[in-house]
Design a protein around this motif. Sequence first.
Motif, mmCIF file in Angstrom:
data_model
loop_
_atom_site.group_PDB
_atom_site.id
_atom_site.type_symbol
_atom_site.label_atom_id
_atom_site.label_comp_id
_atom_site.label_asym_id
_atom_site.label_seq_id
_atom_site.Cartn_x
_atom_site.Cartn_y
_atom_site.Cartn_z
ATOM 1 N N LYS A 141 10.618 -51.037 16.764
ATOM 2 C CA LYS A 141 9.656 -51.206 17.869
ATOM 3 C C LYS A 141 8.469 -52.053 17.432
ATOM 4 O O LYS A 141 7.936 -52.845 18.211
ATOM 5 C CB LYS A 141 9.144 -49.832 18.331
ATOM 6 C CG LYS A 141 10.195 -49.006 19.038
ATOM 7 C CD LYS A 141 9.551 -47.729 19.566
ATOM 8 C CE LYS A 141 10.595 -46.669 19.832
ATOM 9 N NZ LYS A 141 10.053 -45.314 19.724
ATOM 10 N N MET A 142 8.026 -51.873 16.178
ATOM 11 C CA MET A 142 6.873 -52.657 15.697
ATOM 12 C C MET A 142 7.190 -54.143 15.682
ATOM 13 O O MET A 142 6.356 -54.971 16.054
ATOM 14 C CB MET A 142 6.466 -52.220 14.272
ATOM 15 C CG MET A 142 5.507 -51.055 14.247
ATOM 16 S SD MET A 142 4.978 -50.620 12.566
ATOM 17 C CE MET A 142 3.520 -51.651 12.360
ATOM 18 N N ILE A 143 8.397 -54.483 15.233
ATOM 19 C CA ILE A 143 8.769 -55.907 15.189
ATOM 20 C C ILE A 143 8.824 -56.462 16.611
ATOM 21 O O ILE A 143 8.307 -57.541 16.911
ATOM 22 C CB ILE A 143 10.115 -56.097 14.458
ATOM 23 C CG1 ILE A 143 9.976 -55.692 12.987
ATOM 24 C CG2 ILE A 143 10.585 -57.552 14.569
ATOM 25 C CD1 ILE A 143 11.295 -55.674 12.219
ATOM 26 N N GLU A 144 9.429 -55.680 17.524
ATOM 27 C CA GLU A 144 9.523 -56.145 18.911
ATOM 28 C C GLU A 144 8.140 -56.297 19.537
ATOM 29 O O GLU A 144 7.860 -57.274 20.232
ATOM 30 C CB GLU A 144 10.377 -55.171 19.740
ATOM 31 C CG GLU A 144 11.866 -55.377 19.484
ATOM 32 C CD GLU A 144 12.737 -54.261 20.034
ATOM 33 O OE1 GLU A 144 12.191 -53.261 20.550
ATOM 34 O OE2 GLU A 144 13.978 -54.394 19.934
ATOM 35 N N ARG A 145 7.254 -55.312 19.265
ATOM 36 C CA ARG A 145 5.912 -55.399 19.854
ATOM 37 C C ARG A 145 5.130 -56.567 19.248
ATOM 38 O O ARG A 145 4.407 -57.273 19.956
ATOM 39 C CB ARG A 145 5.144 -54.091 19.676
ATOM 40 C CG ARG A 145 3.837 -54.125 20.450
ATOM 41 C CD ARG A 145 3.110 -52.800 20.496
ATOM 42 N NE ARG A 145 3.831 -51.782 21.249
ATOM 43 C CZ ARG A 145 3.340 -50.554 21.465
ATOM 44 N NH1 ARG A 145 2.157 -50.219 20.986
ATOM 45 N NH2 ARG A 145 4.046 -49.671 22.137
ATOM 46 N N ALA A 146 5.278 -56.770 17.949
ATOM 47 C CA ALA A 146 4.596 -57.904 17.304
ATOM 48 C C ALA A 146 5.009 -59.197 17.999
ATOM 49 O O ALA A 146 4.161 -60.009 18.385
ATOM 50 C CB ALA A 146 4.942 -57.956 15.814
ATOM 51 N N HIS A 147 6.299 -59.375 18.198
ATOM 52 C CA HIS A 147 6.782 -60.598 18.838
ATOM 53 C C HIS A 147 6.262 -60.700 20.271
ATOM 54 O O HIS A 147 5.889 -61.780 20.731
ATOM 55 C CB HIS A 147 8.315 -60.637 18.801
ATOM 56 C CG HIS A 147 8.853 -60.905 17.427
ATOM 57 N ND1 HIS A 147 10.127 -60.575 17.032
ATOM 58 C CD2 HIS A 147 8.274 -61.465 16.323
ATOM 59 C CE1 HIS A 147 10.311 -60.938 15.768
ATOM 60 N NE2 HIS A 147 9.205 -61.468 15.321
ATOM 61 N N ALA A 148 6.222 -59.580 20.975
ATOM 62 C CA ALA A 148 5.739 -59.594 22.362
ATOM 63 C C ALA A 148 4.275 -60.023 22.428
ATOM 64 O O ALA A 148 3.831 -60.602 23.416
ATOM 65 C CB ALA A 148 5.911 -58.211 22.994
ATOM 66 N N PHE A 149 3.514 -59.726 21.360
ATOM 67 C CA PHE A 149 2.090 -60.094 21.333
ATOM 68 C C PHE A 149 1.837 -61.385 20.562
ATOM 69 O O PHE A 149 0.701 -61.676 20.183
ATOM 70 C CB PHE A 149 1.257 -58.942 20.745
ATOM 71 C CG PHE A 149 0.988 -57.847 21.745
ATOM 72 C CD1 PHE A 149 -0.033 -57.985 22.676
ATOM 73 C CD2 PHE A 149 1.774 -56.703 21.772
ATOM 74 C CE1 PHE A 149 -0.275 -56.988 23.608
ATOM 75 C CE2 PHE A 149 1.535 -55.710 22.708
ATOM 76 C CZ PHE A 149 0.511 -55.848 23.627
ATOM 77 N N GLY A 150 2.894 -62.140 20.279
ATOM 78 C CA GLY A 150 2.705 -63.441 19.639
ATOM 79 C C GLY A 150 2.456 -63.387 18.147
ATOM 80 O O GLY A 150 1.977 -64.355 17.556
ATOM 81 N N LEU A 151 2.741 -62.242 17.545
ATOM 82 C CA LEU A 151 2.587 -62.119 16.089
ATOM 83 C C LEU A 151 3.941 -62.291 15.412
ATOM 84 O O LEU A 151 4.969 -61.911 15.971
ATOM 85 C CB LEU A 151 2.054 -60.717 15.734
ATOM 86 C CG LEU A 151 0.639 -60.371 16.188
ATOM 87 C CD1 LEU A 151 0.427 -58.855 16.113
ATOM 88 C CD2 LEU A 151 -0.386 -61.095 15.317
ATOM 89 N N LYS A 152 3.907 -62.832 14.200
ATOM 90 C CA LYS A 152 5.138 -62.869 13.414
ATOM 91 C C LYS A 152 5.276 -61.551 12.670
ATOM 92 O O LYS A 152 4.287 -60.828 12.471
ATOM 93 C CB LYS A 152 5.085 -64.025 12.427
ATOM 94 C CG LYS A 152 5.059 -65.355 13.142
ATOM 95 C CD LYS A 152 6.029 -66.305 12.524
ATOM 96 C CE LYS A 152 6.034 -67.587 13.330
ATOM 97 N NZ LYS A 152 7.172 -68.416 13.053
ATOM 98 N N ALA A 153 6.495 -61.246 12.258
ATOM 99 C CA ALA A 153 6.717 -59.972 11.574
ATOM 100 C C ALA A 153 7.451 -60.201 10.262
ATOM 101 O O ALA A 153 8.485 -60.872 10.227
ATOM 102 C CB ALA A 153 7.516 -59.033 12.456
ATOM 103 N N MET A 154 6.889 -59.625 9.204
ATOM 104 C CA MET A 154 7.599 -59.549 7.933
ATOM 105 C C MET A 154 8.183 -58.146 7.847
ATOM 106 O O MET A 154 7.563 -57.182 8.299
ATOM 107 C CB MET A 154 6.632 -59.776 6.759
ATOM 108 C CG MET A 154 7.269 -59.596 5.390
ATOM 109 S SD MET A 154 6.072 -59.807 4.035
ATOM 110 C CE MET A 154 5.914 -61.588 4.024
#
Length: 347
Positions: free
Chosen positions: A264-277
């Motif tokens: 969920k964190m990766i999906e939310r990061a992407h939804a808010f325009g953030l990249k995810a490691m």
Amino acid sequence: MVLSFTPHTISLRRTFSLASGSRNSTPAVLVEVEQDGLIGYGEAALPPSLGEDQESVTSFLEDVSLPAAFMPDDLKDVLVRIDAQAPGNSAAKAGVDIALHDWMGKAIGLPCFRMWGLDPSRTPASSFTVATHDVAALDEVLADGLGFEILKVKLGQGDDRAIMTAIRQRTSSPIRVDVNQGWSRREDALEMCEWLAERNVELVEQPFLKTKMEDTAWLARRSPLPIIVDESAVRLSDVEALAGNVHGINVKLMKCTGVAEARKMIERAHAFGLKAMLGCMTETSCAISAAAQIGCMADWVDLDGAVLTSNDPFVGARLQGGRIMPRDLPGIGVVKKDKRMPEATHR
Ligand code: MG
């Protein structure tokens, strides 16, 4: 379903040095859930920065009650209930989350990545961590990372330019820099980012104390390199406020209570325009293999944790072409080293 757990000390191949201190081992608690003749494996890995220890984890796990007859449909409710049992204890919660996902995959007969329709062939290359400022040890440390094509260098220990220069004399591989909250003055940090940008560095992680978000956002607006945060991005609820202030976040199972919330964190990061490691602690192949199930969801992967250890009780995700790839086996795809490797499943 029966839950059991055993304290385990993860031995590290080499002294691991960060801005916050050095260590040669990482305490952990290995978790098992058993039902219908199937065992699900989980792990809570406990670096000091998490604030959990073997006592707190075993005490939390003693209070966990699982349904007598667990069904795969129960997973979501059970994880919500365990999370509500007490605040914090994220690694302890991750230990159960991983074990339940492993058991569920085995009960259904599919690797977790397949249950979720994920394609591991899209997994980005993983970095290999260089956590030493001892130039004399550098050749040996870099040799440990044979097969990795990207380095993650721990800075913020005072002699950052010296270690970076020594590494650059030895390799031209792309480098990610992790400061672990070790820088204090923002003007110095900006100068350092500009210096690093000329040395094939891809990004800078957690430059300042996790509470110094104003300084972090100031740097992110000016730095020629992406600024991502790790210690400032612990759980799903942290993601939204980081949007617009940094370029990305580092998601780790041990911080965020496990695979369910990490997805969920990766999906939310992407939804808010953030990249995810997708990152890790020093962990056994158990937790690393759980993370490897979702490696293909991330923009950057840093899953070398088990490679840094010397007493891994598991065989699981492995390094292939610079990437940490999950095995095509049910659940998280791990086998205890004393057990025989099952045949791969293909459906
Ligand atoms: Mg970090």
